[in-house]
Enzyme design. Structure first.
Site, PDB file in Angstrom:
ATOM      1  N   ASP A  13       0.826  -1.215   0.000  1.00 29.70           N
ATOM      2  CA  ASP A  13       0.000   0.000   0.000  1.00 29.70           C
ATOM      3  C   ASP A  13       0.862   1.267   0.000  1.00 29.70           C
ATOM      4  OD1 ASP A  13      -2.388   1.373  -0.008  1.00 29.70           O
ATOM      5  OD2 ASP A  13      -2.583   1.383   2.168  1.00 29.70           O
ATOM      6  N   ASN A  15       1.310   3.329  -2.903  1.00 30.78           N
ATOM      7  CA  ASN A  15       1.858   3.741  -4.208  1.00 30.78           C
ATOM      8  C   ASN A  15       1.297   5.093  -4.640  1.00 30.78           C
ATOM      9  OD1 ASN A  15       3.136   1.281  -4.382  1.00 30.78           O
ATOM     10  ND2 ASN A  15       1.734   0.415  -5.898  1.00 30.78           N
ATOM     11  N   GLY A  16      -0.029   5.247  -4.486  1.00 27.38           N
ATOM     12  CA  GLY A  16      -0.690   6.480  -4.929  1.00 27.38           C
ATOM     13  C   GLY A  16      -0.200   7.679  -4.139  1.00 27.38           C
ATOM     14  N   TRP A  18       2.551   7.972  -2.439  1.00 25.64           N
ATOM     15  CA  TRP A  18       3.970   8.201  -2.734  1.00 25.64           C
ATOM     16  C   TRP A  18       4.084   9.155  -3.929  1.00 25.64           C
ATOM     17  CZ3 TRP A  18       7.065   7.573  -7.015  1.00 25.64           C
ATOM     18  CH2 TRP A  18       8.451   7.571  -6.812  1.00 25.64           C
ATOM     19  N   ARG A  26      -0.677   9.221  -9.962  1.00 26.85           N
ATOM     20  CA  ARG A  26      -0.708   7.984  -9.177  1.00 26.85           C
ATOM     21  C   ARG A  26      -0.020   6.832  -9.912  1.00 26.85           C
ATOM     22  NH1 ARG A  26      -4.015   7.340  -5.066  1.00 26.85           N
ATOM     23  NH2 ARG A  26      -4.369   5.167  -5.605  1.00 26.85           N
ATOM     24  N   SER A  58      -7.182  -5.719  -5.882  1.00 27.68           N
ATOM     25  CA  SER A  58      -8.309  -6.344  -5.184  1.00 27.68           C
ATOM     26  C   SER A  58      -9.569  -6.251  -6.035  1.00 27.68           C
ATOM     27  CB  SER A  58      -8.532  -5.661  -3.832  1.00 27.68           C
ATOM     28  OG  SER A  58      -9.165  -4.412  -4.024  1.00 27.68           O
ATOM     29  N   ASN A  61     -10.697  -2.845  -6.109  1.00 25.62           N
ATOM     30  CA  ASN A  61      -9.925  -1.849  -6.854  1.00 25.62           C
ATOM     31  C   ASN A  61     -10.575  -1.493  -8.201  1.00 25.62           C
ATOM     32  OD1 ASN A  61      -6.673  -3.045  -5.697  1.00 25.62           O
ATOM     33  ND2 ASN A  61      -7.935  -1.373  -4.910  1.00 25.62           N
ATOM     34  N   SER A 188      -7.974  -5.183   4.826  1.00 23.57           N
ATOM     35  CA  SER A 188      -8.526  -4.874   3.504  1.00 23.57           C
ATOM     36  C   SER A 188      -8.864  -6.120   2.681  1.00 23.57           C
ATOM     37  CB  SER A 188      -7.559  -3.973   2.720  1.00 23.57           C
ATOM     38  OG  SER A 188      -7.363  -2.768   3.405  1.00 23.57           O
TER      39      SER A 188
HETATM   40  C1  FPP Z   1      -1.943  -0.073  -3.439  1.00 20.56           C
HETATM   41  O1  FPP Z   1      -1.520   1.270  -3.395  1.00 20.56           O
HETATM   42  C2  FPP Z   1      -1.344  -0.736  -4.584  1.00 20.56           C
HETATM   43  C3  FPP Z   1      -2.020  -1.255  -5.639  1.00 20.56           C
HETATM   44  C4  FPP Z   1      -3.503  -1.222  -5.758  1.00 20.56           C
HETATM   45  C5  FPP Z   1      -1.319  -1.843  -6.788  1.00 20.56           C
HETATM   46  C6  FPP Z   1      -0.076  -2.646  -6.487  1.00 20.56           C
HETATM   47  C7  FPP Z   1       0.624  -2.878  -7.750  1.00 20.56           C
HETATM   48  C8  FPP Z   1       1.963  -2.866  -7.939  1.00 20.56           C
HETATM   49  C9  FPP Z   1       2.951  -2.747  -6.860  1.00 20.56           C
HETATM   50  C10 FPP Z   1       2.436  -2.980  -9.351  1.00 20.56           C
HETATM   51  C11 FPP Z   1       3.249  -4.173  -9.708  1.00 20.56           C
HETATM   52  C12 FPP Z   1       2.640  -5.446  -9.324  1.00 20.56           C
HETATM   53  C13 FPP Z   1       3.016  -6.642  -9.838  1.00 20.56           C
HETATM   54  C14 FPP Z   1       2.358  -7.873  -9.334  1.00 20.56           C
HETATM   55  C15 FPP Z   1       4.033  -6.789 -10.878  1.00 20.56           C
HETATM   56  P1  FPP Z   1      -2.608   2.407  -3.520  1.00 20.56           P
HETATM   57  O2  FPP Z   1      -2.816   2.732  -4.946  1.00 20.56           O
HETATM   58  O3  FPP Z   1      -3.863   1.979  -2.810  1.00 20.56           O
HETATM   59  O4  FPP Z   1      -1.918   3.570  -2.769  1.00 20.56           O
HETATM   60  P2  FPP Z   1      -2.636   4.715  -1.917  1.00 20.56           P
HETATM   61  O5  FPP Z   1      -3.299   4.042  -0.742  1.00 20.56           O
HETATM   62  O6  FPP Z   1      -1.510   5.598  -1.511  1.00 20.56           O
HETATM   63  O7  FPP Z   1      -3.622   5.380  -2.808  1.00 20.56           O
END
Ligand code: FPP
Length: 243
Positions: A13, A15-16, A18, A26, A58, A61, A188
């Site tokens: 969790d 990525n967005g 960050w 995002r 998920s 998502n 989650s």
């Molecule tokens: C949650 O962060 C992350 C995801 C929904 C996607 C995860 C995917 C990767 C790491 C890409 C590569 C994966 C593979 C299997 C090669 P978020 O978007 O919910 O972040 P936030 O809570 O900050 O918005």
């Protein structure tokens, strides 16, 4: 002192956030998260972890914008077709957990290809949870169980918490260590059945910034846990499997 965990799971969790904190889209965070996963998969093997399960997408998502969903699906295809090559060559077997519908044909094809390519690998397993939900997995298992009872291959009185695993998407051992990056303290809907005795490690670090040394710290936290599995003695067993 515990041994290295056999099965580690990561809720990747942050990525967005960050990306947003850097004034980026995002999608840039997902891209960076992909690189982090690649490093961690190799590091898991190095540490002697046998199974690494990761939450890539998920069922919920799909509520995100079409732009973000499309970006993630295309990124996943790129990873399965090209970017995970080193991981495959290192002997990692790649498997998937989740529902097929409503995933796109090209995503399913890339998933199938990487599964076939790594089917005989045996260094360790990377279980990618894609279009995955923990409650959905239990519902789907219940439907398979019903089918087996109806066709006579399962005596319902023989069903127990151990053989229930073979009705899940993958018949994997329970999770020993569950890591969640990105500040939130919740499951989650991730691997609810398998995490019944997981040690849970929360960190504020956003997934793209989660380094090998942070992974090592999470494993060090696990090694110090006193796992009793409901018993009273200390250090009963290293794994929750086959209680
Ligand atoms: C949650 O962060 C992350 C995801 C929904 C996607 C995860 C995917 C990767 C790491 C890409 C590569 C994966 C593979 C299997 C090669 P978020 O978007 O919910 O972040 P936030 O809570 O900050 O918005």
């Amino acid at each position: 002192m515990q041994d290295v965990p056999n099965h580690v799971a990561i809720i990747m969790d942050g990525n967005g956030r960050w990306a947003e904190e850097r004034g980026l889209k995002r999608s840039a965070g997902h891209k960076e998260g992909g690189k982090t996963l690649e490093k961690l998969a190799l590091y898991a093997k190095k540490m002697g972890i046998k199974i690494l399960s990761v939450y890539a997408f998920s069922t919920d998502n799909f509520k995100r914008s079409q732009e973000e969903v499309d970006f993630l699906m295309n990124l996943l295809i790129y990873y399965f077709n090209e970017k995970l090559d080193k991981v495959c060559k290192e002997g990692v077997k790649i498997i998937f957990s989740g529902r097929e519908k409503p995933l796109r044909e090209d995503v399913l094809k890339a998933m199938h290809n990487i599964t076939q390519k790594t089917i005989n690998n045996d260094a360790c397993i990377l279980n990618i949870c894609l279009n995955y939900g923990g409650q959905e997995e239990i519902v789907d298992a219940s439907l398979k169980i019903h089918e087996d009872i109806v066709n006579g291959t399962l005596n319902p009185h023989k069903l127990n918490r151990d053989n229930f695993y073979k009705y899940l998407y993958q018949d994997l051992p329970p999770i020993d260590l569950l890591i969640r990056t990105g500040k939130e303290h919740r499951l989650s809907n991730f691997m609810l059945y398998q995490s019944f005795y997981a040690e849970i490690y929360f960190t504020d670090i956003y997934f793209p910034d989660f380094l090998e040394t942070d992974f090592e710290e999470a494993v060090a936290f696990f090694k110090k846990r006193d796992r009793r599995f409901g018993n009273v003695k200390t250090n009963c067993k290293n794994s929750a499997n086959k209680l």
